[in-house]
Design an enzyme around this catalytic site. Structure first.
Site, PDB file in Angstrom:
ATOM      1  N   MET A   7     102.132  49.701  41.738  1.00 29.49           N
ATOM      2  CA  MET A   7     103.114  49.718  40.661  1.00 29.49           C
ATOM      3  C   MET A   7     104.550  49.921  41.171  1.00 29.49           C
ATOM      4  SD  MET A   7     101.058  48.899  38.414  1.00 29.49           S
ATOM      5  CE  MET A   7     101.370  49.146  36.686  1.00 29.49           C
ATOM      6  N   ARG A   8     104.866  49.246  42.283  1.00 20.25           N
ATOM      7  CA  ARG A   8     106.230  49.259  42.795  1.00 20.25           C
ATOM      8  C   ARG A   8     106.655  47.845  43.116  1.00 20.25           C
ATOM      9  NH1 ARG A   8     108.280  54.192  44.232  1.00 20.25           N
ATOM     10  NH2 ARG A   8     106.650  55.700  43.774  1.00 20.25           N
ATOM     11  N   ILE A   9     107.953  47.596  42.923  1.00 26.74           N
ATOM     12  CA  ILE A   9     108.465  46.274  43.264  1.00 26.74           C
ATOM     13  C   ILE A   9     108.754  46.253  44.759  1.00 26.74           C
ATOM     14  CG2 ILE A   9     110.356  44.652  42.850  1.00 26.74           C
ATOM     15  CD1 ILE A   9     110.349  45.511  40.005  1.00 26.74           C
ATOM     16  N   LEU A  10     108.253  45.229  45.435  1.00 29.11           N
ATOM     17  CA  LEU A  10     108.484  45.135  46.874  1.00 29.11           C
ATOM     18  C   LEU A  10     109.910  44.669  47.140  1.00 29.11           C
ATOM     19  CD1 LEU A  10     105.151  43.403  47.959  1.00 29.11           C
ATOM     20  CD2 LEU A  10     105.775  45.818  48.276  1.00 29.11           C
ATOM     21  N   ASN A  56      90.178  47.166  41.067  1.00 29.20           N
ATOM     22  CA  ASN A  56      90.356  45.846  41.696  1.00 29.20           C
ATOM     23  C   ASN A  56      90.231  45.939  43.212  1.00 29.20           C
ATOM     24  OD1 ASN A  56      91.099  43.562  39.706  1.00 29.20           O
ATOM     25  ND2 ASN A  56      92.166  45.369  38.932  1.00 29.20           N
ATOM     26  N   LYS A  92     113.643  53.230  50.129  1.00 26.61           N
ATOM     27  CA  LYS A  92     112.536  52.279  50.031  1.00 26.61           C
ATOM     28  C   LYS A  92     112.430  51.448  51.309  1.00 26.61           C
ATOM     29  CE  LYS A  92     111.094  49.662  46.340  1.00 26.61           C
ATOM     30  NZ  LYS A  92     111.120  48.755  45.225  1.00 26.61           N
ATOM     31  N   HIS A 151      97.906  40.406  37.641  1.00 22.89           N
ATOM     32  CA  HIS A 151      98.650  40.973  36.508  1.00 22.89           C
ATOM     33  C   HIS A 151      97.823  40.795  35.232  1.00 22.89           C
ATOM     34  CE1 HIS A 151     102.106  42.354  34.264  1.00 22.89           C
ATOM     35  NE2 HIS A 151     101.874  41.379  33.413  1.00 22.89           N
TER      36      HIS A 151
HETATM   37  C1  GAR Z   1      95.124  46.177  36.746  1.00 19.73           C
HETATM   38  O1  GAR Z   1      94.823  45.897  35.395  1.00 19.73           O
HETATM   39  C2  GAR Z   1      96.229  45.281  37.262  1.00 19.73           C
HETATM   40  O2  GAR Z   1      96.179  43.999  36.721  1.00 19.73           O
HETATM   41  C3  GAR Z   1      97.435  46.038  36.795  1.00 19.73           C
HETATM   42  O3  GAR Z   1      97.135  47.377  37.063  1.00 19.73           O
HETATM   43  C4  GAR Z   1      95.735  47.575  36.869  1.00 19.73           C
HETATM   44  C5  GAR Z   1      95.172  48.336  38.036  1.00 19.73           C
HETATM   45  O4  GAR Z   1      93.836  48.694  37.787  1.00 19.73           O
HETATM   46  N1  GAR Z   1      98.637  45.616  37.459  1.00 19.73           N
HETATM   47  C6  GAR Z   1      99.827  45.521  36.863  1.00 19.73           C
HETATM   48  O5  GAR Z   1     100.030  45.870  35.715  1.00 19.73           O
HETATM   49  C7  GAR Z   1     100.927  44.965  37.736  1.00 19.73           C
HETATM   50  N2  GAR Z   1     102.087  44.657  36.964  1.00 19.73           N
HETATM   51  P1  GAR Z   1      92.919  49.193  38.970  1.00 19.73           P
HETATM   52  O6  GAR Z   1      93.694  50.302  39.693  1.00 19.73           O
HETATM   53  O7  GAR Z   1      91.673  49.714  38.329  1.00 19.73           O
HETATM   54  O8  GAR Z   1      92.661  48.031  39.881  1.00 19.73           O
END
Ligand code: GAR
Length: 188
Positions: free
Chosen positions: A90-93, A14, A65, A109
Site C-alpha cells: 500500500m505504498r506508491i513506488l 495474494n 523514501k 487491484h
Molecule cells: C487485495 O485485495 C489487493 O487487490 C489490494 O489489497 C488487498 C490485499 O489483500 N490492493 C490494493 O488495493 C492496491 N491498490 P491481501 O493482503 O490479502 O493479499
C-alpha cells in the site's frame, strides 16, 4: 526458473496464493524475497511458513523514501530478482524502484480499472452501488493504479454484505494472479 519478489503490506492472501503456486509448480518461478513495510503484518507469518526470506522494514526508520527504496533495490539485485509482484503493497513506488525494474513490476487491484483507483477500491465501489465488480492486474508506472492492463476479471454481486463482497473479490484475485504471473514468467 524465474526469480520473483512479492511486496505486501497486510494480510498477505495474494502473497500466499503466489507462494503456493510457486511451491507446487503452477508458476515456474521461485519467490526469493518478500518485501514488507509493516513489521506486524500477518504476511510475515505466511512468508515464514513457506520459508521465504523477507525484508521487512519500518519506513519511519529511514530518512526518506529514496533511502529505503535504495535498500530494497540492493536486496532485490542481491537475490537476482527478475519480476516484482505487488500484492497489497500500500505504498506508491518512486523512481528508485520503478527505474531499476522498468516494465518488470505488476500489481493486483481490486476493481475494474480505471474505475475506483486508490486504497479503498472495494468499499468505494460498494458505496457507489455498482453491480459488476472485478479485479485488474496491470504493469506499474508512476501513476496511482496506472500502467498497461494485463488481465481483468469481472463478476456480478447483487448482495448487501461488504464482507461477503470482499471475500468474493479475494476468491477472484487469487486464481487470476496465479494464472497471470504463470503466463508472464513463461513468456519472459
Ligand atoms: C487485495 O485485495 C489487493 O487487490 C489490494 O489489497 C488487498 C490485499 O489483500 N490492493 C490494493 O488495493 C492496491 N491498490 P491481501 O493482503 O490479502 O493479499
Amino acid at each position: 526458473m524465474k526469480t520473483i519478489a512479492v511486496f505486501a503490506s497486510g494480510n498477505g492472501s495474494n502473497f500466499e496464493a503466489l507462494a503456493a503456486a510457486c511451491a507446487d509448480g503452477r508458476i515456474a518461478a521461485r519467490i526469493a524475497l518478500m518485501v514488507c513495510d509493516k513489521p506486524g503484518a500477518f504476511v510475515n507469518e505466511r512468508a515464514a511458513r513457506y520459508g521465504i526470506p523477507t525484508f521487512t522494514f519500518n519506513p519511519k526508520e529511514y530518512p526518506s523514501k529514496a533511502d529505503y527504496e535504495r535498500e530494497i533495490v540492493r536486496r532485490l539485485r542481491a537475490e537476482r530478482v527478475e519480476l516484482i509482484c505487488l500484492a497489497g503493497y500500500m505504498r506508491i513506488l518512486s523512481d528508485v524502484v520503478l527505474e531499476a525494474y522498468r516494465d518488470r513490476i505488476v500489481n493486483i487491484h481490486p476493481s475494474l480499472l480505471p474505475a475506483f483507483k486508490g486504497a479503498h477500491a472495494i468499499a468505494d465501489a460498494f458505496a457507489y452501488g455498482v453491480k459488476v465488480f472485478g479485479v485488474t492486474i496491470h504493469y506499474v508506472n508512476g501513476e496511482l493504479d496506472g500502467g498497461r492492463i494485463i488481465a481483468q476479471r469481472a463478476f456480478e454481486y447483487l448482495g448487501s454484505d461488504p464482507e461477503e463482497l470482499e471475500a468474493r473479490v479475494h476468491a477472484v484475485e487469487h486464481p487470476l494472479y496465479v494464472e497471470t504471473v504463470a503466463k508472464l514468467v513463461a513468456e519472459q
